[in-house]
Design an enzyme around this catalytic site. Structure first.
Site, PDB file in Angstrom:
ATOM      1  N   ASN A 225     -43.574 -25.603  -0.467  1.00 45.05           N
ATOM      2  CA  ASN A 225     -43.107 -26.871  -0.873  1.00 45.05           C
ATOM      3  C   ASN A 225     -43.247 -28.126  -0.051  1.00 45.05           C
ATOM      4  O   ASN A 225     -43.026 -29.066  -0.506  1.00 45.05           O
ATOM      5  CB  ASN A 225     -41.445 -26.785  -0.908  1.00 45.05           C
ATOM      6  CG  ASN A 225     -40.695 -25.880  -2.087  1.00 45.05           C
ATOM      7  OD1 ASN A 225     -41.635 -25.632  -2.984  1.00 45.05           O
ATOM      8  ND2 ASN A 225     -39.837 -25.185  -1.988  1.00 45.05           N
TER       9      ASN A 225
ATOM     10  N   HIS B  98     -38.122 -16.381   1.112  1.00 41.99           N
ATOM     11  CA  HIS B  98     -38.076 -17.536   0.347  1.00 41.99           C
ATOM     12  C   HIS B  98     -38.898 -17.145  -0.965  1.00 41.99           C
ATOM     13  O   HIS B  98     -40.023 -17.273  -1.002  1.00 41.99           O
ATOM     14  CB  HIS B  98     -38.598 -18.690   0.939  1.00 41.99           C
ATOM     15  CG  HIS B  98     -38.594 -19.976   0.071  1.00 41.99           C
ATOM     16  ND1 HIS B  98     -39.678 -20.622  -0.374  1.00 41.99           N
ATOM     17  CD2 HIS B  98     -37.437 -20.307  -0.845  1.00 41.99           C
ATOM     18  CE1 HIS B  98     -39.458 -21.702  -1.122  1.00 41.99           C
ATOM     19  NE2 HIS B  98     -37.905 -21.543  -1.748  1.00 41.99           N
TER      20      HIS B  98
ATOM     21  N   GLU C  83     -42.361 -16.461   0.887  1.00 39.23           N
ATOM     22  CA  GLU C  83     -42.464 -16.791   2.223  1.00 39.23           C
ATOM     23  C   GLU C  83     -41.267 -16.248   3.207  1.00 39.23           C
ATOM     24  O   GLU C  83     -40.421 -16.014   2.783  1.00 39.23           O
ATOM     25  CB  GLU C  83     -42.293 -18.378   2.326  1.00 39.23           C
ATOM     26  CG  GLU C  83     -43.373 -19.171   1.538  1.00 39.23           C
ATOM     27  CD  GLU C  83     -43.148 -20.593   1.464  1.00 39.23           C
ATOM     28  OE1 GLU C  83     -44.157 -21.499   1.648  1.00 39.23           O
ATOM     29  OE2 GLU C  83     -41.794 -21.045   1.366  1.00 39.23           O
TER      30      GLU C  83
ATOM     31  N   SER D 282     -34.139 -22.638   0.236  1.00 38.29           N
ATOM     32  CA  SER D 282     -35.388 -23.456  -0.081  1.00 38.29           C
ATOM     33  C   SER D 282     -35.752 -24.398   1.125  1.00 38.29           C
ATOM     34  O   SER D 282     -36.800 -24.787   1.150  1.00 38.29           O
ATOM     35  CB  SER D 282     -35.279 -24.153  -1.288  1.00 38.29           C
ATOM     36  OG  SER D 282     -35.206 -23.450  -2.300  1.00 38.29           O
TER      37      SER D 282
HETATM   38  N1  LIG Z   1     -33.876 -22.621  -8.160  1.00 37.51           N
HETATM   39  C1  LIG Z   1     -34.629 -22.654  -7.666  1.00 37.51           C
HETATM   40  O1  LIG Z   1     -36.041 -23.061  -8.145  1.00 37.51           O
HETATM   41  C2  LIG Z   1     -34.644 -21.875  -5.988  1.00 37.51           C
HETATM   42  C3  LIG Z   1     -36.070 -21.506  -5.733  1.00 37.51           C
HETATM   43  C4  LIG Z   1     -36.045 -21.002  -4.437  1.00 37.51           C
HETATM   44  C5  LIG Z   1     -35.148 -20.603  -3.640  1.00 37.51           C
HETATM   45  N2  LIG Z   1     -33.850 -21.357  -4.232  1.00 37.51           N
HETATM   46  C6  LIG Z   1     -32.810 -21.018  -3.209  1.00 37.51           C
HETATM   47  O2  LIG Z   1     -31.905 -20.041  -3.930  1.00 37.51           O
HETATM   48  C7  LIG Z   1     -30.598 -20.201  -3.772  1.00 37.51           C
HETATM   49  C8  LIG Z   1     -29.771 -20.120  -5.009  1.00 37.51           C
HETATM   50  O3  LIG Z   1     -30.482 -21.113  -6.000  1.00 37.51           O
HETATM   51  P1  LIG Z   1     -30.181 -20.914  -7.300  1.00 37.51           P
HETATM   52  O4  LIG Z   1     -30.947 -21.789  -8.091  1.00 37.51           O
HETATM   53  O5  LIG Z   1     -29.997 -19.541  -7.977  1.00 37.51           O
HETATM   54  O6  LIG Z   1     -28.548 -21.259  -7.651  1.00 37.51           O
HETATM   55  P2  LIG Z   1     -27.447 -21.198  -8.673  1.00 37.51           P
HETATM   56  O7  LIG Z   1     -26.579 -22.315  -8.652  1.00 37.51           O
HETATM   57  O8  LIG Z   1     -28.045 -20.700 -10.199  1.00 37.51           O
HETATM   58  O9  LIG Z   1     -26.624 -19.828  -8.345  1.00 37.51           O
HETATM   59  C9  LIG Z   1     -25.979 -19.876  -6.905  1.00 37.51           C
HETATM   60  C10 LIG Z   1     -24.823 -18.683  -7.320  1.00 37.51           C
HETATM   61  O10 LIG Z   1     -24.294 -18.643  -5.766  1.00 37.51           O
HETATM   62  C11 LIG Z   1     -22.916 -18.343  -6.036  1.00 37.51           C
HETATM   63  N3  LIG Z   1     -21.856 -18.561  -4.966  1.00 37.51           N
HETATM   64  C12 LIG Z   1     -21.723 -19.808  -4.478  1.00 37.51           C
HETATM   65  N4  LIG Z   1     -21.045 -19.337  -3.193  1.00 37.51           N
HETATM   66  C13 LIG Z   1     -21.021 -17.988  -2.933  1.00 37.51           C
HETATM   67  C14 LIG Z   1     -20.618 -17.431  -1.753  1.00 37.51           C
HETATM   68  N5  LIG Z   1     -19.843 -17.710  -0.875  1.00 37.51           N
HETATM   69  N6  LIG Z   1     -20.792 -15.978  -2.073  1.00 37.51           N
HETATM   70  C15 LIG Z   1     -21.287 -15.575  -3.070  1.00 37.51           C
HETATM   71  N7  LIG Z   1     -21.894 -16.174  -4.145  1.00 37.51           N
HETATM   72  C16 LIG Z   1     -21.720 -17.414  -4.157  1.00 37.51           C
HETATM   73  C17 LIG Z   1     -22.387 -19.202  -7.379  1.00 37.51           C
HETATM   74  O11 LIG Z   1     -21.406 -18.570  -8.030  1.00 37.51           O
HETATM   75  C18 LIG Z   1     -23.617 -19.072  -8.202  1.00 37.51           C
HETATM   76  O12 LIG Z   1     -23.704 -17.951  -9.103  1.00 37.51           O
HETATM   77  C19 LIG Z   1     -30.471 -21.603  -3.033  1.00 37.51           C
HETATM   78  O13 LIG Z   1     -30.331 -21.346  -1.737  1.00 37.51           O
HETATM   79  C20 LIG Z   1     -31.645 -22.278  -3.404  1.00 37.51           C
HETATM   80  O14 LIG Z   1     -32.276 -23.223  -2.576  1.00 37.51           O
HETATM   81  C21 LIG Z   1     -33.770 -21.879  -5.462  1.00 37.51           C
END
Ligand SMILES: NC(=O)c1ccc[n+]([C@@H]2O[C@H](COP(=O)([O-])OP(=O)(O)OC[C@H]3O[C@@H](n4cnc5c(N)ncnc54)[C@H](O)[C@@H]3O)[C@@H](O)[C@H]2O)c1
Length: 302
Positions: A200, A149, A161, A128
């Site tokens: 964002n 993104h 994005e 993000s």
């Molecule tokens: N949640 C949102 O609204 C949103 C929106 C856009 C982008 N993002 C981005 O997406 C990414 C994930 O966010 P999320 O909300 O899905 O998080 P989340 O916490 O729901 O999921 C993250 C997952 O990554 C896994 N993980 C951690 N380290 C790892 C590794 N080394 N190898 C493989 N898997 C691993 C964890 O076990 C977990 O299942 C982040 O970079 C976040 O910034 C999130």
């Protein structure tokens, strides 16, 4: 019917790394578009949770007639879950990384994927905030690194994005945009990388102005929200939105941006910091800018 391709498998294998809220839905969006997809996570329980959540989402879509049972079955048949990154990476054409938002974790993953994946593989991050030059700093293929993104929930939100670093090649950008379009989504191209990207950053600017107006005593929380809803047509005001997403999230984003820029204007504002320090993080704690009852109904300004 949605954009899906039950009978027309798409060339190319996609590896999605991280099976959380974002990774699971990104993987399913790719499977629905006909790609063969591997969804990897270090935690088996994340993969199990992802499968259970996706089953629920797809069942609701079938029940509403937005997807046929055959299309849903075909998408699930194209989606494989695994904790074995080495095996999953060997024949990936595109990797979409959606692991936790920690720069070190992403840099380690990209360095490892760089050695595991074929030389043509594009490595994309769903971060993000972090820019591709930072995430891909330790790879030997900066020309094939970019950000893709997605927005939450990734199966629903249209915008993706596509962010390039100074080293990202035109061919990588073209392939990334084509992938986004194949998913039935809208690509927003960032020709130059910047922390937070477009949507964002604009949301952040709106939120900052809302807090500045409040702190200046110009209008109340609920009247500022009302102006955004009734004059600008926003579905909810900036304070209502912060209460929904969590004040701690917005606070952390501002801290991260301040750490990068050193610009005092990027520091979390006093009224936001005070609420976060007091543990008033929004709906999830029953209080943020507003107060909520145990059912989540808004009671009034905090
Ligand atoms: N949640 C949102 O609204 C949103 C929106 C856009 C982008 N993002 C981005 O997406 C990414 C994930 O966010 P999320 O909300 O899905 O998080 P989340 O916490 O729901 O999921 C993250 C997952 O990554 C896994 N993980 C951690 N380290 C790892 C590794 N080394 N190898 C493989 N898997 C691993 C964890 O076990 C977990 O299942 C982040 O970079 C976040 O910034 C999130």
């Amino acid at each position: 019917m949605e954009n899906n391709a039950a009978d027309t498998p798409t060339d190319g294998r996609i590896l999605v790394v991280g099976a959380g809220a974002m990774g699971s839905q990104i993987a399913m969006a790719c499977a629905l578009a006909g790609y063969r997809v591997r969804l990897h996570d270090i935690a088996e329980e994340s993969l199990e949770k992802a499968r259970a959540n996706l089953t629920g989402v797809m069942e609701r879509r079938v029940a509403k007639g937005r997807l046929s049972q055959a299309e849903s079955d075909a998408a699930f048949a194209r989606l494989e879950s695994t904790t074995d990154l080495d095996g999953a990476a060997v024949d990936a054409d595109v990797v979409i990384e959606a692991a936790v938002e920690k720069l070190e974790v992403k840099q380690d993953l990209f360095a490892r994927l760089d050695t595991l994946c074929p030389s043509h593989t594009i490595l994309a991050s769903n971060s993000s905030s972090f820019v591709p030059s930072a995430i891909g700093a330790r790879t030997e293929r900066p020309d094939r690194v970019c950000n893709l993104h997605f927005f939450n929930p990734a199966l629903v939100m249209k915008c993706v994005e596509v962010v390039r670093s100074p080293d990202t090649s035109d061919a990588t950008m073209d392939a990334a945009v084509a992938l986004v379009e194949r998913l039935g989504k809208e690509a927003v191209v960032l020709n130059k990388e910047i922390n937070g990207f477009v949507a964002n950053r604009i949301l952040g600017a709106l939120r900052d102005e809302a807090v500045a107006l409040l702190e200046g005593g110009y209008a109340s929380v609920s009247d500022i929200d009302k102006a955004c809803r009734t004059a600008l047509g926003h579905p909810m005001g900036p304070f209502e939105l912060q209460d929904m997403t969590g004040l701690d999230i917005g606070h952390a984003v501002k801290q991260g941006r301040y750490a990068e820029s050193g610009d005092p204007a990027d520091q979390p504002q006093r009224s936001l910091a005070e609420r976060v320090e007091a543990g008033h993080l929004g709906r999830k704690t029953g209080q943020g800018w507003y107060r909520y009852d145990s059912e989540g109904n808004k009671l009034g300004e905090a």
